[in-house]
Design a protein around this motif. Structure first.
Motif, PDB file in Angstrom:
ATOM      1  N   ALA A  23       0.774  -1.299  -0.118  1.00  0.00           N
ATOM      2  CA  ALA A  23       0.006  -0.052  -0.013  1.00  0.00           C
ATOM      3  C   ALA A  23       0.823   1.347   0.132  1.00  0.00           C
ATOM      4  N   TYR A  24       1.873   1.390   0.810  1.00  0.00           N
ATOM      5  CA  TYR A  24       2.804   2.431   0.795  1.00  0.00           C
ATOM      6  C   TYR A  24       3.614   2.442  -0.340  1.00  0.00           C
ATOM      7  N   ARG A  40       2.489   1.693  -3.490  1.00  0.00           N
ATOM      8  CA  ARG A  40       1.375   2.403  -4.336  1.00  0.00           C
ATOM      9  C   ARG A  40       0.996   3.925  -4.155  1.00  0.00           C
ATOM     10  N   TYR A  41       1.131   4.083  -2.621  1.00  0.00           N
ATOM     11  CA  TYR A  41       0.955   5.770  -2.262  1.00  0.00           C
ATOM     12  C   TYR A  41       2.204   6.539  -2.876  1.00  0.00           C
ATOM     13  N   CYS A  80       1.215   9.319  -5.801  1.00  0.00           N
ATOM     14  CA  CYS A  80       1.005  10.517  -4.827  1.00  0.00           C
ATOM     15  C   CYS A  80       2.312  11.237  -5.333  1.00  0.00           C
ATOM     16  N   TYR A 110       9.338   8.565  -7.204  1.00  0.00           N
ATOM     17  CA  TYR A 110       9.408   7.200  -6.972  1.00  0.00           C
ATOM     18  C   TYR A 110      10.564   6.396  -7.240  1.00  0.00           C
ATOM     19  N   THR A 135      -1.665   0.944   5.841  1.00  0.00           N
ATOM     20  CA  THR A 135      -2.556   0.552   4.688  1.00  0.00           C
ATOM     21  C   THR A 135      -3.642   1.298   4.569  1.00  0.00           C
ATOM     22  N   SER A 139      -2.505   4.873   3.360  1.00  0.00           N
ATOM     23  CA  SER A 139      -1.835   4.967   2.057  1.00  0.00           C
ATOM     24  C   SER A 139      -2.999   4.993   0.984  1.00  0.00           C
ATOM     25  N   TYR A 140      -4.210   4.197   1.288  1.00  0.00           N
ATOM     26  CA  TYR A 140      -5.036   4.070   0.433  1.00  0.00           C
ATOM     27  C   TYR A 140      -6.074   5.304   0.398  1.00  0.00           C
ATOM     28  N   TYR A 171      -4.830   8.492   0.960  1.00  0.00           N
ATOM     29  CA  TYR A 171      -4.273   9.278   0.070  1.00  0.00           C
ATOM     30  C   TYR A 171      -4.411   9.094  -1.405  1.00  0.00           C
ATOM     31  N   ILE A 172      -4.253   7.605  -1.700  1.00  0.00           N
ATOM     32  CA  ILE A 172      -4.494   7.400  -3.102  1.00  0.00           C
ATOM     33  C   ILE A 172      -5.615   7.681  -3.781  1.00  0.00           C
ATOM     34  N   CYS A 187      -7.841   0.444  -7.312  1.00  0.00           N
ATOM     35  CA  CYS A 187      -7.596   0.645  -6.002  1.00  0.00           C
ATOM     36  C   CYS A 187      -8.784   0.240  -5.366  1.00  0.00           C
TER      37      CYS A 187
END
Length: 314
Positions: free
Chosen positions: A119-120, A122-123, A127, A132, A214, A217-218, A220-221, A241
């Motif tokens: 999850a982090y 993907r964040y 974001c 990245y 988790t 993170s989601y 923020y996503i 997501c």
């Protein structure tokens, strides 16, 4: 003082899902199909990720770890359950029960931490896309993956040692189709209070910490997705997501419901259903939700299947 004669249990009997022969056979076929489908899906994903150089990046590296865990999780419990359904052999030795519980808690704990890491990842990708590649390097991914496995191992070692230093006597029927913490606590004839406090504290702190990471993170996503200018991009990203978050919540919710609670609230029939959700259903769904909806993975999977077919027809 009256002395109580206690006999030490050398083996346990796992209570089956049903004693009716016709129901047992149907359940055997159903769970065998689910198990084979889970193995096929996750092994194919692993093969695709390992053989396609375009998938050698952080996201797919973590997906490979998840597929490996989803192979191990049902393999720890389902073969014994299938044996009990088909042959009615429900007995398991004390050592076998201990090893089954150890490996199950190890795999489940590792997956809890791995989902937080994913999850982090993907964040950062969604974001902070420009940063990245500088933040999420393969060296860092390797350290994070090893860290999840190590924490899962020591977490399981603690729980297993707490459970199997208890005294078991008289009844040896485990009210579950595999050896797990709640039914073992309920079966023990020793005082379990101090061990329950430790188990609840450790599971609560580690599990809730991973869950918070988790979910945040989601969140923020999802906020980043809502800020996208293209409605098509928003719909696609939200669909992906949203599916991830659904599976994550199912896994976290069922595992927290199982392990972060006092033994006084233990319900055998309810636990059998809940355990199937995280032990059988999520390993089956994860390849579909996380991997097979991705175009790159689907292309790699098709190549793997094509190579297998070619090898078989030779």
């Amino acid at each position: 003082m009256q002395r109580i004669n206690l006999s030490v249990v050398s083996e346990f009997v796992l209570v089956g899902l049903s004693d009716a022969p016709e129901v047992r056979f149907l359940l055997f076929v159903l769970f065998l199909v689910i198990y084979l489908a889970t193995m096929a899906g996750n092994i194919t994903i692993l093969a695709a990720i390992s053989t396609d150089i375009r998938l050698h990046n952080p996201m797919y590296f973590f997906l490979g770890n998840l597929s490996l865990l989803d192979i191990l999780c049902p393999t720890i419990t389902m073969p014994k359950m299938l044996e009990a359904l088909l042959l009615e052999n429900k007995a398991i030795s004390f050592t076998g029960c201990m090893l089954q519980l150890f490996f199950l808690i190890d795999v489940v704990g590792t997956e809890i931490f791995l989902l937080a890491v994913m999850a982090y990842d993907r964040y950062i990708a969604i974001c902070h896309p420009l940063q990245y590649t500088n933040i999420v390097r393969m060296e860092l991914c390797a350290h994070l993956a090893v860290g999840t496995w190590v924490v899962g191992f020591f977490n399981s070692l603690l729980h297993t040692s707490l459970i199997f230093t208890l005294f078991f006597c008289d009844s040896n029927e485990v009210q579950q189709y595999y050896c797990d913490i709640p039914p073992m606590l309920a079966l023990s004839c020793s005082s379990t209070y101090s061990r329950e406090v430790v188990i609840l504290t450790v599971a609560g702190v580690l599990g809730s910490s991973a869950f918070v990471v988790t979910v945040i993170s989601y969140i923020y996503i999802l906020v980043a997705i809502l800020c996208m200018s293209s409605s098509e991009s928003r719909h696609k990203a939200f669909s992906t997501c949203g599916s991830h978050l659904m599976v994550v919540c199912l896994f976290y919710g069922t595992t927290i419901c199982t392990y972060v609670r006092p033994s006084s609230s233990y319900s055998p029939s309810q636990d059998r259903i809940v355990s199937m959700l995280y032990g059988i259903l999520t390993p089956l769904l994860n390849p579909i939700i996380y991997s097979l909806r991705n175009k790159e993975v689907k292309c790699a999977v098709r190549r793997v299947i094509s190579q297998v077919r070619t090898a078989l027809t030779r």
